[in-house]
Scaffold this active site. Structure first.
Site, PDB file in Angstrom:
ATOM      1  N   ASN A   9       0.870  -1.173   0.000  1.00  0.00           N
ATOM      2  CA  ASN A   9       0.000   0.000   0.000  1.00  0.00           C
ATOM      3  C   ASN A   9       0.908   1.225   0.000  1.00  0.00           C
ATOM      4  O   ASN A   9       1.516   1.539   1.020  1.00  0.00           O
ATOM      5  CB  ASN A   9      -0.899  -0.039   1.257  1.00  0.00           C
ATOM      6  N   TRP A  10       0.980   1.878  -1.142  1.00  0.00           N
ATOM      7  CA  TRP A  10       1.930   2.993  -1.270  1.00  0.00           C
ATOM      8  C   TRP A  10       1.413   4.275  -0.614  1.00  0.00           C
ATOM      9  O   TRP A  10       2.134   5.256  -0.537  1.00  0.00           O
ATOM     10  CB  TRP A  10       2.250   3.242  -2.749  1.00  0.00           C
ATOM     11  N   LYS A  11       0.152   4.279  -0.202  1.00  0.00           N
ATOM     12  CA  LYS A  11      -0.445   5.451   0.461  1.00  0.00           C
ATOM     13  C   LYS A  11      -0.175   6.717  -0.367  1.00  0.00           C
ATOM     14  O   LYS A  11      -0.182   6.642  -1.591  1.00  0.00           O
ATOM     15  CB  LYS A  11       0.079   5.561   1.901  1.00  0.00           C
ATOM     16  N   HIS A  95      -9.370   1.348   5.261  1.00  0.00           N
ATOM     17  CA  HIS A  95      -8.075   1.504   5.932  1.00  0.00           C
ATOM     18  C   HIS A  95      -8.232   2.418   7.150  1.00  0.00           C
ATOM     19  O   HIS A  95      -9.025   3.360   7.131  1.00  0.00           O
ATOM     20  CB  HIS A  95      -7.043   2.077   4.951  1.00  0.00           C
ATOM     21  N   GLU A  97      -6.526   4.745   8.185  1.00  0.00           N
ATOM     22  CA  GLU A  97      -6.298   6.176   7.900  1.00  0.00           C
ATOM     23  C   GLU A  97      -7.562   6.808   7.310  1.00  0.00           C
ATOM     24  O   GLU A  97      -7.857   7.979   7.563  1.00  0.00           O
ATOM     25  CB  GLU A  97      -5.072   6.321   6.980  1.00  0.00           C
ATOM     26  N   GLU A 167      -5.020  -4.818  10.752  1.00  0.00           N
ATOM     27  CA  GLU A 167      -3.963  -3.826  10.945  1.00  0.00           C
ATOM     28  C   GLU A 167      -4.186  -3.089  12.266  1.00  0.00           C
ATOM     29  O   GLU A 167      -4.986  -2.147  12.334  1.00  0.00           O
ATOM     30  CB  GLU A 167      -3.972  -2.795   9.806  1.00  0.00           C
ATOM     31  N   GLY A 173       3.000   2.254  10.821  1.00  0.00           N
ATOM     32  CA  GLY A 173       3.954   3.347  10.642  1.00  0.00           C
ATOM     33  C   GLY A 173       4.712   3.723  11.905  1.00  0.00           C
ATOM     34  O   GLY A 173       5.375   4.750  11.970  1.00  0.00           O
ATOM     35  N   SER A 213       3.909  -2.195  10.373  1.00  0.00           N
ATOM     36  CA  SER A 213       5.363  -2.300  10.578  1.00  0.00           C
ATOM     37  C   SER A 213       5.918  -3.675  10.219  1.00  0.00           C
ATOM     38  O   SER A 213       6.869  -4.160  10.835  1.00  0.00           O
ATOM     39  CB  SER A 213       5.739  -1.924  12.021  1.00  0.00           C
ATOM     40  N   GLY A 234       3.102  -1.060   4.287  1.00  0.00           N
ATOM     41  CA  GLY A 234       3.231   0.370   3.984  1.00  0.00           C
ATOM     42  C   GLY A 234       4.685   0.722   3.687  1.00  0.00           C
ATOM     43  O   GLY A 234       5.177   0.527   2.573  1.00  0.00           O
ATOM     44  N   GLY A 235       5.390   1.190   4.692  1.00  0.00           N
ATOM     45  CA  GLY A 235       6.759   1.696   4.511  1.00  0.00           C
ATOM     46  C   GLY A 235       7.692   0.757   3.759  1.00  0.00           C
ATOM     47  O   GLY A 235       8.395   1.178   2.832  1.00  0.00           O
TER      48      GLY A 235
HETATM   49  P1  13P Z   1       3.383   0.278   7.677  1.00  0.00           P
HETATM   50  O1  13P Z   1       3.869  -1.002   7.068  1.00  0.00           O
HETATM   51  O2  13P Z   1       4.123   1.489   7.197  1.00  0.00           O
HETATM   52  O3  13P Z   1       3.298   0.195   9.173  1.00  0.00           O
HETATM   53  O4  13P Z   1       1.870   0.478   7.159  1.00  0.00           O
HETATM   54  C1  13P Z   1       0.972  -0.564   7.245  1.00  0.00           C
HETATM   55  C2  13P Z   1      -0.266  -0.187   6.529  1.00  0.00           C
HETATM   56  O5  13P Z   1      -1.027   0.670   6.968  1.00  0.00           O
HETATM   57  C3  13P Z   1      -0.557  -0.850   5.249  1.00  0.00           C
HETATM   58  O6  13P Z   1      -1.843  -0.561   4.803  1.00  0.00           O
END
Ligand code: 13P
Length: 253
Positions: A9-11, A95, A97, A167, A173, A213, A234-235
């Site tokens: 997920n590149w957000k 999600h 967020e 999640e 993050g 993470s 994510g990251g």
């Molecule tokens: P991180 O891997 O950066 O913690 O993000 C997870 C995430 O929200 C994937 O949708």
């Protein structure tokens, strides 16, 4: 038995040109991956170009969200038909967020899930608790409400096409990953809620990703758990080598 699914997920990261470069690097890195389903979710702006890059490869396209309406006066939004036209196979829905910053509720998640399924696209439905909810003994009630809300009026046949992503909000993050045991226990509970709604066969077939993470260094331990069928990353998905490191952990299972 359940195929691992590792999704990046590149957000709100990467310009269009950076997205094209990253997609090319991922295509190259995973060209020999056979067992694991590999998915990437760029921004709306980059999605069509990324779709061209990954066409005919073993990398699939996901979109980060949709609106549940077909078209019209919804400034800033994208409909399922637009996503379908460029060949997206998955849509990330709910999600944390979106829930935290953009008023996503279990009701809007449900509307989006039904719209996505009606278009023949597979939802990746995100659920997860905050630290206060976990510490306050509300973990199970929060997750149960989110799962039941997402699947309201969804048939068993359609539910079987969905992926769930657990999640924990406190792990996203932050660099604080759930322990293997915390993630396993929670995901086993999530699967029991699916079983309560749809019965054994749908529950056992449903893939449940872990997200929060996840990195090459902790992926093997998490993916070894019985109820963890992949990752929503994510990251670590923003670089081909770290993303590949997680895919390698799935391939090695
Ligand atoms: P991180 O891997 O950066 O913690 O993000 C997870 C995430 O929200 C994937 O949708």
């Amino acid at each position: 038995m359940r195929q691992y699914i590792i999704a990046g997920n590149w957000k709100m990261n990467k310009t269009v040109s950076e997205s094209v470069e990253l997609a090319k690097a991922i295509v190259e890195a995973v060209k020999d991956v056979k067992k694991t389903e590999v998915v990437i979710a760029p921004t709306y702006l980059a999605a069509a170009k990324v779709a061209d890059v990954i066409k005919g490869t073993n990398v699939k396209l996901a979109i980060q969200d949709i609106h549940w309406k077909d078209q019209g006066a919804f400034t800033g939004k994208v409909s399922v038909d637009m996503v379908k036209e460029i060949g997206a196979e998955y849509i990330i829905i709910g999600h944390s967020e979106q829930r935290q910053y953009f008023h996503e509720t279990d009701e809007t998640v449900n509307l989006k899930v039904k719209k996505t399924l009606a278009a023949g696209i597979k939802p990746i439905i995100c659920i997860g608790e905050t630290l206060d909810e976990r510490n306050g003994g509300k973990l199970e009630s929060v997750l149960s409400t989110q799962v039941k809300g997402a699947f309201k009026d969804v048939s068993a046949e359609d539910a079987a096409k969905c992926v769930l992503a657990y999640e924990p909000v406190w792990a996203i993050g932050t660099g604080v990953v759930a322990t293997d045991e915390q993630a396993q226990d929670t995901q086993a509970f999530v699967r029991s809620v699916v079983k309560e709604i749809y019965g054994e066969a749908v529950a056992e077939g449903m893939r449940i990703q872990y997200g929060g993470s996840m990195k090459p260094g902790n992926a093997a331990g998490l993916l070894a758990q019985k109820d963890i069928d992949g990752g929503l990353i994510g990251g670590a998905a923003l670089k081909a080598d770290t993303f590949k490191g997680i895919i390698d952990a799935a391939e090695a299972r």
